[in-house]
Design a protein around this motif. Structure first.
Motif, PDB file in Angstrom:
ATOM      1  N   SER A   1     -23.560 -53.200 -52.542  1.00 47.05           N
ATOM      2  CA  SER A   1     -24.940 -53.037 -52.987  1.00 47.05           C
ATOM      3  C   SER A   1     -25.293 -54.098 -54.031  1.00 47.05           C
ATOM      4  N   ASN A   2     -24.349 -54.341 -54.942  1.00 44.67           N
ATOM      5  CA  ASN A   2     -24.542 -55.366 -55.975  1.00 44.67           C
ATOM      6  C   ASN A   2     -24.717 -56.737 -55.305  1.00 44.67           C
ATOM      7  N   TYR A   3     -23.882 -56.990 -54.307  1.00 42.16           N
ATOM      8  CA  TYR A   3     -23.949 -58.276 -53.583  1.00 42.16           C
ATOM      9  C   TYR A   3     -25.301 -58.438 -52.889  1.00 42.16           C
TER      10      TYR A   3
ATOM     11  N   ASP B   1     -28.100 -57.177 -53.788  1.00 43.11           N
ATOM     12  CA  ASP B   1     -29.091 -57.539 -54.821  1.00 43.11           C
ATOM     13  C   ASP B   1     -29.019 -59.028 -55.130  1.00 43.11           C
ATOM     14  N   GLU B   2     -27.779 -59.556 -55.221  1.00 47.45           N
ATOM     15  CA  GLU B   2     -27.613 -60.996 -55.469  1.00 47.45           C
ATOM     16  C   GLU B   2     -28.309 -61.806 -54.370  1.00 47.45           C
ATOM     17  N   MET B   3     -28.304 -61.245 -53.168  1.00 52.46           N
ATOM     18  CA  MET B   3     -28.937 -61.913 -52.023  1.00 52.46           C
ATOM     19  C   MET B   3     -30.428 -61.612 -51.946  1.00 52.46           C
TER      20      MET B   3
ATOM     21  N   VAL C   1     -19.787 -58.577 -67.337  1.00 49.85           N
ATOM     22  CA  VAL C   1     -20.944 -59.458 -67.142  1.00 49.85           C
ATOM     23  C   VAL C   1     -22.207 -58.610 -66.986  1.00 49.85           C
ATOM     24  N   GLU C   2     -22.129 -57.585 -66.154  1.00 46.15           N
ATOM     25  CA  GLU C   2     -23.298 -56.729 -65.902  1.00 46.15           C
ATOM     26  C   GLU C   2     -23.733 -55.984 -67.169  1.00 46.15           C
ATOM     27  N   LEU C   3     -22.736 -55.470 -67.879  1.00 52.72           N
ATOM     28  CA  LEU C   3     -23.002 -54.653 -69.061  1.00 52.72           C
ATOM     29  C   LEU C   3     -23.706 -55.444 -70.168  1.00 52.72           C
TER      30      LEU C   3
ATOM     31  N   ALA D   1     -35.471 -61.277 -64.604  1.00 52.46           N
ATOM     32  CA  ALA D   1     -35.003 -60.337 -63.570  1.00 52.46           C
ATOM     33  C   ALA D   1     -33.696 -59.668 -63.998  1.00 52.46           C
ATOM     34  N   HIS D   2     -32.775 -60.457 -64.539  1.00 49.99           N
ATOM     35  CA  HIS D   2     -31.472 -59.877 -64.913  1.00 49.99           C
ATOM     36  C   HIS D   2     -31.570 -58.954 -66.123  1.00 49.99           C
ATOM     37  N   ALA D   3     -32.570 -59.189 -66.967  1.00 48.32           N
ATOM     38  CA  ALA D   3     -32.764 -58.285 -68.112  1.00 48.32           C
ATOM     39  C   ALA D   3     -33.024 -56.871 -67.618  1.00 48.32           C
TER      40      ALA D   3
ATOM     41  N   ILE E   1     -32.636 -55.833 -63.839  1.00 48.59           N
ATOM     42  CA  ILE E   1     -31.743 -55.446 -62.735  1.00 48.59           C
ATOM     43  C   ILE E   1     -30.358 -55.057 -63.245  1.00 48.59           C
ATOM     44  N   ASP E   2     -29.868 -55.790 -64.241  1.00 48.70           N
ATOM     45  CA  ASP E   2     -28.484 -55.557 -64.668  1.00 48.70           C
ATOM     46  C   ASP E   2     -28.304 -54.264 -65.466  1.00 48.70           C
ATOM     47  N   ILE E   3     -29.408 -53.641 -65.870  1.00 49.49           N
ATOM     48  CA  ILE E   3     -29.270 -52.301 -66.479  1.00 49.49           C
ATOM     49  C   ILE E   3     -28.757 -51.359 -65.385  1.00 49.49           C
ATOM     50  N   GLY E   4     -29.396 -51.435 -64.214  1.00 52.33           N
ATOM     51  CA  GLY E   4     -28.963 -50.618 -63.070  1.00 52.33           C
ATOM     52  C   GLY E   4     -27.588 -51.042 -62.561  1.00 52.33           C
ATOM     53  N   HIS E   5     -27.340 -52.352 -62.546  1.00 53.78           N
ATOM     54  CA  HIS E   5     -26.026 -52.826 -62.083  1.00 53.78           C
ATOM     55  C   HIS E   5     -24.913 -52.317 -62.991  1.00 53.78           C
ATOM     56  N   ALA E   6     -25.183 -52.324 -64.295  1.00 50.52           N
ATOM     57  CA  ALA E   6     -24.158 -51.863 -65.242  1.00 50.52           C
ATOM     58  C   ALA E   6     -23.886 -50.371 -65.027  1.00 50.52           C
TER      59      ALA E   6
HETATM   60 FE   LIG Z   1     -26.075 -58.051 -61.809  1.00 51.26          FE
END
Ligand SMILES: [Fe+2]
Ligand SMILES: [Fe+2]
Length: 372
Positions: free
Chosen positions: A218-220, A222-224, A285-287, A315-317, A319-324
């Protein structure tokens, strides 16, 4: 992005009598060898070459990471900076054999015995230093780490947020004080540091299963950009570079504080023995991304740079909350539930990543401060 790093192709130094004479820089000699159409032919040309290079690598690794010292801060007086930088350029050349497809017509030597020997010589002293540094943090053992999966995930999160790296002065500086030239200098360093995260996640998931693999998939995705070309994360980063007309630096411009962070991520993801460490590294990295990305966006906006240009960070500010959260619950917690001993590797990966980032942030704060 790793692919934006173009390591220098350095020719062997020509002696006056026309005979090529090798330099004593391992990364330069390795770059020349890896460019040759046949590594075997090069090594056969002079029977002693392979052993001499292996010894050069051994000596360089020991000079860069002495047995009787452990890295603490990047400014420590005993660190031989030029040896470390040559070391990490050489190691990155070896790792590129595992992470990049060469241009058409160029060979690759991923599992050539010489490259495997070289990797082993280089990794040994560095890996020992990384793990000794990690174990300076109290309680990094299977006996001391929480055994309950949920509690362990809580420990993991706190360990990241309690590290000196969290709320680093670099990000307050970028948000509030940096000039445009200083911010752009920092973004040039980031060109190297934002090493193709999508490929790393893909490599890290090999051999995992169930919930862990699903979260990584799922993380991958998102990267795509969830299948939307314009939203692929590496494209967003290119947008930043193109809009600001930033030239990605050559690896020979980059010091070890930048290169070691890239090498650490690749080290954790290409070796199956490091599979749990990779989960710790990538989770870190995600956290830590949302906080640092938010600061970069603040700095850019303050300096009049369009939000669209820094959409990678914007975007990462978010998206990465959810990724973490996803990583904590479905990778860290789920992996420990399945394999309780994975806790040690995960903890080592987390701390190794934040230690490497601390060196990088310290270096960037000092370096940006010198930009006028
Ligand atoms: Fe991420
Ligand atoms: Fe991303």
């Amino acid at each position: 992005m790793l692919k934006s790093i173009e390591l220098p192709t350095v020719a062997l130094v020509q002696r006056r009598d026309g005979v090529s004479q090798p330099t004593d820089s391992l990364s330069e000699r390795l770059a020349s060898l890896l460019e040759s159409p046949s590594l075997d032919a090069e090594l056969d040309r002079d029977v002693g070459t392979e052993e001499r290079l292996i010894h050069l690598a051994r000596d360089l690794a020991r000079a860069a990471y002495p047995e009787d010292r452990t890295t603490d801060r990047h400014t420590a007086h005993w660190i031989e900076h030029s040896a470390r930088s040559d070391f990490h350029r050489a190691l990155l050349l070896v790792y590129r054999q595992h992470t990049q497809i060469p241009p058409a017509g160029r060979p690759t030597y991923q599992f050539h015995p010489f490259i495997c020997r070289m990797m082993r010589e280089l990794e040994g002293p560095w890996e020992r230093d990384v793990l000794r540094r990690v174990r300076k943090t109290a309680g990094i053992s299977l006996e001391d780490l929480p055994s309950d999966p949920k509690e362990f995930a809580g420990w993991y999160q706190l360990a990241a947020f309690n590290h000196p790296l969290y709320e680093h002065d670099l990000y307050a500086f970028l948000a509030s004080d940096a000039t445009r030239a200083q911010l752009e200098w920092f973004l040039r360093m980031e060109c190297a540091g934002e090493a193709a995260f999508d490929d790393l996640v893909a490599l890290a998931q090999v051999g995992t299963r169930g919930e862990v693999k699903m979260e990584m998939a799922s993380n991958y995705w998102d990267e795509m950009g969830r299948g939307r070309d314009h939203a692929v994360h590496t494209h967003l980063f290119h947008q930043l570079i193109d809009d600001l007309r930033i030239a990605a630096p050559d690896a020979n411009e980059l010091p070890w504080e930048v290169l070691s962070g890239i090498n650490l991520m690749i080290w954790s993801c290409i070796h199956r023995r490091n599979a749990y460490r990779a989960q710790g590294v990538l989770g870190a990295v995600e956290l830590l991304a949302p906080q640092r990305c938010t600061r970069v966006v603040h700095g850019a906006t303050r300096l009049g740079i369009r939000k669209k240009t820094v959409v990678y960070y914007g975007a990462h500010a978010i998206i990465d909350i959810g990724h973490a959260e996803g990583w904590l619950q479905h990778v860290i917690e789920a992996q420990v539930r399945e394999v309780p001993d994975a806790r040690l590797g995960i903890a080592e990966g987390l701390l190794a990543r934040v230690d490497a980032s601390l060196d990088y942030f310290d270096f960037c704060l000092a370096g940006a401060g010198r930009v006028t």
